[in-house]
Design a protein around this motif. Structure first.
Motif, PDB file in Angstrom:
ATOM      1  N   TYR A  47      -2.630  -2.657  -1.050  1.00 50.58           N
ATOM      2  CA  TYR A  47      -2.802  -1.388  -1.736  1.00 50.58           C
ATOM      3  C   TYR A  47      -1.755  -0.477  -0.817  1.00 50.58           C
ATOM      4  CZ  TYR A  47      -6.792  -0.306   1.425  1.00 50.58           C
ATOM      5  OH  TYR A  47      -7.369  -0.130   2.667  1.00 50.58           O
ATOM      6  N   ARG A  48      -1.400   0.648  -1.437  1.00 48.58           N
ATOM      7  CA  ARG A  48      -0.886   1.894  -0.798  1.00 48.58           C
ATOM      8  C   ARG A  48      -1.426   2.555   0.413  1.00 48.58           C
ATOM      9  NH1 ARG A  48       2.927   4.454  -5.156  1.00 48.58           N
ATOM     10  NH2 ARG A  48       1.779   6.376  -4.274  1.00 48.58           N
ATOM     11  N   GLY A  49      -2.577   2.830   0.160  1.00 52.22           N
ATOM     12  CA  GLY A  49      -3.581   3.663   1.065  1.00 52.22           C
ATOM     13  C   GLY A  49      -4.474   4.185   0.718  1.00 52.22           C
ATOM     14  N   ALA A 106       4.806  -2.827   6.918  1.00 51.72           N
ATOM     15  CA  ALA A 106       5.262  -2.701   5.705  1.00 51.72           C
ATOM     16  C   ALA A 106       6.403  -3.633   5.609  1.00 51.72           C
ATOM     17  CB  ALA A 106       5.693  -1.468   5.214  1.00 51.72           C
ATOM     18  N   GLN A 107       7.065  -3.633   6.426  1.00 51.35           N
ATOM     19  CA  GLN A 107       8.594  -4.343   6.607  1.00 51.35           C
ATOM     20  C   GLN A 107       8.317  -5.716   6.721  1.00 51.35           C
ATOM     21  OE1 GLN A 107      12.009  -2.760   8.212  1.00 51.35           O
ATOM     22  NE2 GLN A 107      11.180  -0.596   7.581  1.00 51.35           N
ATOM     23  N   ALA A 108       7.353  -6.136   7.612  1.00 51.55           N
ATOM     24  CA  ALA A 108       7.397  -7.433   7.713  1.00 51.55           C
ATOM     25  C   ALA A 108       6.471  -7.945   6.570  1.00 51.55           C
ATOM     26  CB  ALA A 108       6.282  -7.656   8.942  1.00 51.55           C
ATOM     27  N   THR A 109       5.496  -7.365   5.848  1.00 54.47           N
ATOM     28  CA  THR A 109       4.842  -7.860   4.777  1.00 54.47           C
ATOM     29  C   THR A 109       6.076  -8.131   3.625  1.00 54.47           C
ATOM     30  OG1 THR A 109       2.899  -6.673   5.357  1.00 54.47           O
ATOM     31  CG2 THR A 109       3.173  -7.080   3.075  1.00 54.47           C
ATOM     32  N   ASP A 119      10.048   4.524  -0.320  1.00 55.44           N
ATOM     33  CA  ASP A 119      11.514   4.879   0.272  1.00 55.44           C
ATOM     34  C   ASP A 119      11.501   6.088   1.148  1.00 55.44           C
ATOM     35  OD1 ASP A 119      10.955   7.160  -1.743  1.00 55.44           O
ATOM     36  OD2 ASP A 119      12.588   6.468  -3.265  1.00 55.44           O
ATOM     37  N   GLY A 120      10.308   6.557   1.380  1.00 52.91           N
ATOM     38  CA  GLY A 120      10.267   7.717   2.138  1.00 52.91           C
ATOM     39  C   GLY A 120      10.342   9.128   1.370  1.00 52.91           C
ATOM     40  N   LYS A 124       5.620  10.398   3.372  1.00 51.67           N
ATOM     41  CA  LYS A 124       4.632   9.512   4.233  1.00 51.67           C
ATOM     42  C   LYS A 124       5.682   8.482   4.940  1.00 51.67           C
ATOM     43  CE  LYS A 124       1.070  10.104   0.846  1.00 51.67           C
ATOM     44  NZ  LYS A 124       1.159  11.246   0.924  1.00 51.67           N
ATOM     45  N   PRO A 125       4.845   8.054   6.058  1.00 52.33           N
ATOM     46  CA  PRO A 125       5.469   6.736   6.548  1.00 52.33           C
ATOM     47  C   PRO A 125       5.517   5.601   5.426  1.00 52.33           C
ATOM     48  CG  PRO A 125       3.730   7.745   7.845  1.00 52.33           C
ATOM     49  CD  PRO A 125       3.724   8.462   6.581  1.00 52.33           C
ATOM     50  N   THR A 126       6.540   4.594   5.766  1.00 48.38           N
ATOM     51  CA  THR A 126       6.944   3.350   4.934  1.00 48.38           C
ATOM     52  C   THR A 126       5.435   2.915   4.662  1.00 48.38           C
ATOM     53  OG1 THR A 126       8.917   3.243   5.622  1.00 48.38           O
ATOM     54  CG2 THR A 126       8.031   1.391   4.448  1.00 48.38           C
TER      55      THR A 126
END
Length: 171
Positions: A47-49, A106-109, A119-120, A124-126
């Protein structure tokens, strides 16, 4: 578009083995996927947050049906980039009884499971966009649902119906 939005990633398909994934859990301990859910059907919700109203609705929806999932030998887990305090807030506010992991990269996921990234443009942070998986007891992807934004995600009623269908087909 930023580099994050155009990054090419491999998305998981039905029948793929879910990759090894590790994250810290609210309340302590570590979630190790797919090992921690092996032997049961499972739902993995990225989920996004805590800030996302669509995510909060989705998590609450799965919590409301948690006994029905348990009756189908199905475990639910959720993961986000949230800091521990935000993830604890999500768990407390919605009385979540299923494991919730926090602080994922996020990027490793995206590299591991292929989910879309923010995309920023919202400042918010990625973060990882909503992504849901239904895993069979052997850790293989039975369903993969990728969203590139706030909407388009697994919901409890559809997932319960699908699990009943798939379990009957495998009986």
């Amino acid at each position: 578009m930023t580099a994050l939005a155009t990054q090419t990633v491999h998305r998981l398909n039905n029948g793929d083995t879910f990759p090894d994934f590790r994250a810290e859990l609210v309340g302590g301990g570590t979630l190790n996927l797919p090992a921690d859910v092996a032997g049961s059907w499972s739902i993995v919700l990225f989920y996004r947050g805590d800030w996302c109203p669509f995510c909060r609705t989705q998590l609450s929806d799965f919590q409301k049906h948690i006994e029905q999932f348990a009756a189908l030998n199905t475990r639910v887990v959720a993961l986000s980039v949230d800091a521990l305090s935000e993830a604890q807030n999500t768990v407390s506010k919605h009385n979540l009884s299923f494991p919730v992991a926090y602080g994922i990269d996020a990027q490793a996921t995206a590299a591991a499971v292929g989910n879309y990234l923010s995309d920023g443009s919202d400042g918010k942070p990625t973060y990882s966009q909503a992504t849901g998986f239904v895993l069979s007891p052997d850790g293989k992807v039975a369903v993969a649902l990728y969203s590139s934004s706030a909407v388009g995600r697994l919901n409890a009623a559809d997932t319960l119906g699908l699990l009943k269908y798939m379990q009957a087909a495998h009986a």
